[in-house]
Design a protein around this motif. Sequence first.
Motif, PDB file in Angstrom:
ATOM      1  N   THR A  72       0.855  -1.192   0.000  1.00 42.43           N
ATOM      2  CA  THR A  72       0.000   0.000   0.000  1.00 42.43           C
ATOM      3  C   THR A  72       0.888   1.238   0.000  1.00 42.43           C
ATOM      4  N   VAL A  73       0.259   2.397  -0.079  1.00 41.79           N
ATOM      5  CA  VAL A  73       1.028   3.643  -0.143  1.00 41.79           C
ATOM      6  C   VAL A  73       1.869   3.851   1.117  1.00 41.79           C
ATOM      7  N   GLN A  74       1.474   3.263   2.248  1.00 38.47           N
ATOM      8  CA  GLN A  74       2.231   3.448   3.492  1.00 38.47           C
ATOM      9  C   GLN A  74       3.655   2.892   3.395  1.00 38.47           C
ATOM     10  N   HIS A  75       3.862   1.859   2.597  1.00 37.22           N
ATOM     11  CA  HIS A  75       5.176   1.215   2.528  1.00 37.22           C
ATOM     12  C   HIS A  75       5.809   1.295   1.140  1.00 37.22           C
ATOM     13  N   VAL A  76       5.198   2.036   0.225  1.00 34.26           N
ATOM     14  CA  VAL A  76       5.666   1.993  -1.163  1.00 34.26           C
ATOM     15  C   VAL A  76       7.100   2.511  -1.297  1.00 34.26           C
ATOM     16  N   TYR A 105       1.841   5.014  -7.596  1.00 32.51           N
ATOM     17  CA  TYR A 105       3.233   4.575  -7.501  1.00 32.51           C
ATOM     18  C   TYR A 105       3.392   3.140  -8.008  1.00 32.51           C
ATOM     19  N   PRO A 106       4.531   2.809  -8.615  1.00 34.29           N
ATOM     20  CA  PRO A 106       4.785   1.420  -8.998  1.00 34.29           C
ATOM     21  C   PRO A 106       4.733   0.508  -7.770  1.00 34.29           C
ATOM     22  N   GLY A 107       4.086  -0.632  -7.933  1.00 32.38           N
ATOM     23  CA  GLY A 107       3.978  -1.594  -6.846  1.00 32.38           C
ATOM     24  C   GLY A 107       2.861  -1.323  -5.870  1.00 32.38           C
ATOM     25  N   GLN A 108       2.197  -0.185  -5.984  1.00 31.39           N
ATOM     26  CA  GLN A 108       1.108   0.154  -5.055  1.00 31.39           C
ATOM     27  C   GLN A 108      -0.175  -0.574  -5.449  1.00 31.39           C
ATOM     28  N   VAL A 109      -0.877  -1.101  -4.466  1.00 34.13           N
ATOM     29  CA  VAL A 109      -2.197  -1.667  -4.695  1.00 34.13           C
ATOM     30  C   VAL A 109      -3.207  -0.927  -3.826  1.00 34.13           C
ATOM     31  N   LEU A 110      -4.427  -0.849  -4.323  1.00 34.85           N
ATOM     32  CA  LEU A 110      -5.547  -0.289  -3.577  1.00 34.85           C
ATOM     33  C   LEU A 110      -6.486  -1.424  -3.193  1.00 34.85           C
ATOM     34  N   GLY A 111      -7.453  -1.129  -2.351  1.00 36.65           N
ATOM     35  CA  GLY A 111      -8.453  -2.133  -2.011  1.00 36.65           C
ATOM     36  C   GLY A 111      -9.371  -2.459  -3.170  1.00 36.65           C
ATOM     37  N   CYS A 112      -9.305  -1.637  -4.228  1.00 35.95           N
ATOM     38  CA  CYS A 112     -10.185  -1.847  -5.384  1.00 35.95           C
ATOM     39  C   CYS A 112      -9.408  -1.922  -6.691  1.00 35.95           C
ATOM     40  N   ASN A 113      -8.089  -1.980  -6.643  1.00 33.59           N
ATOM     41  CA  ASN A 113      -7.318  -1.962  -7.880  1.00 33.59           C
ATOM     42  C   ASN A 113      -5.977  -2.667  -7.665  1.00 33.59           C
ATOM     43  N   PHE A 114      -5.776  -3.754  -8.421  1.00 33.23           N
ATOM     44  CA  PHE A 114      -4.572  -4.572  -8.284  1.00 33.23           C
ATOM     45  C   PHE A 114      -3.812  -4.638  -9.606  1.00 33.23           C
TER      46      PHE A 114
END
Length: 330
Positions: free
Chosen positions: A126-130, A158-167
């Motif tokens: 997630t964005v917290q650890h990207v 960001y590259p490698g970031q996932v959302l709860g609705c988008n992978f």
Amino acid sequence: MAGSEAFDFQIARVIDIIRDTDAKTVGLQFPEGFKRRAAGIACEVEKATGAQILISGDPCFGACDIDIGLARRTDLLFHFGHAPLDDSGYVKNVYFIEVRSNAAVAEVVNKSLEMLKGQKIGLVTTVQHVHKLQEASEILQARGKVCVIKRGDAKIAYPGQVLGCNFSSARNELCDEYLYIGSGYFHPMGVALSTGKRVLIADPFVNEVRELDISKMLKQRSAVIGRSLDAVLFGIIVCSKPGQERMALALQLQDMIRKHAKDARIIIMDLVTPDQLLQFKVDAFVNTACPRLAIDEVGRFNAPMLTPHELEIVLGERKWEDLVFDEITA
């Protein structure tokens, strides 16, 4: 969510923006896991700037869920915990404070090497650890792994970031498996369903590596589908939040249902909860709002809550083995 002391809320930046814009009224919006810090941050900001601070008390599910009412009532709104999406529906006085994690990842990434089986590893978080993905990649590659940090579609910042609705940043056919850096199960679960690949969770907060098991979730979804097979009347849920509204999809699903000699009614609402839907008497609901609703709240609705793909299975338009995770993509 781990203790809030492990995160950087960028208070100095918030204070600088308020001073630079001479804002007199300021709104603060937090996702559920960060709301415990709201009062303390409000106090700190108010003392430093003299601005009137208002805190949003409504639920916040992501960057798709801006408190527009509070934004219009204040000179500035600071939305904590998420990166902006590509949507143009944001009002101009909203600032996104991404709240990056301070947790060290080296130890847990090294520990993951004991469980990784593949050669080519997709890294996601997630964005917290990207901002930690490059470090993780260097650790794994020093031990002979090939790492992929993929850029997602236009909704992904960001590259490698996932959302709860988008992978979309996790869909790489060449990867053997995925390593998710973070806590919780929902995001890696989406990665597993979206890719069909093995997923390990490297949790830096408890220094633990876990292999994701989605069998329980699949059984729950199977039960929801089974309970909906005889449904005649469907309630299709549309969320009015700018980042979640999928009316075009709802209309397509309504047409599909009617082609199968069944009926469907579209229900539009802002906050979708089991209590809000309690008085609607339908045989099954179909969720086009936040994809997490059907998964996180399973069993709490007064009728089965299907995802759009699960509706296709119920209607015979899709095979069970072709089930994928519902996503809101660009």
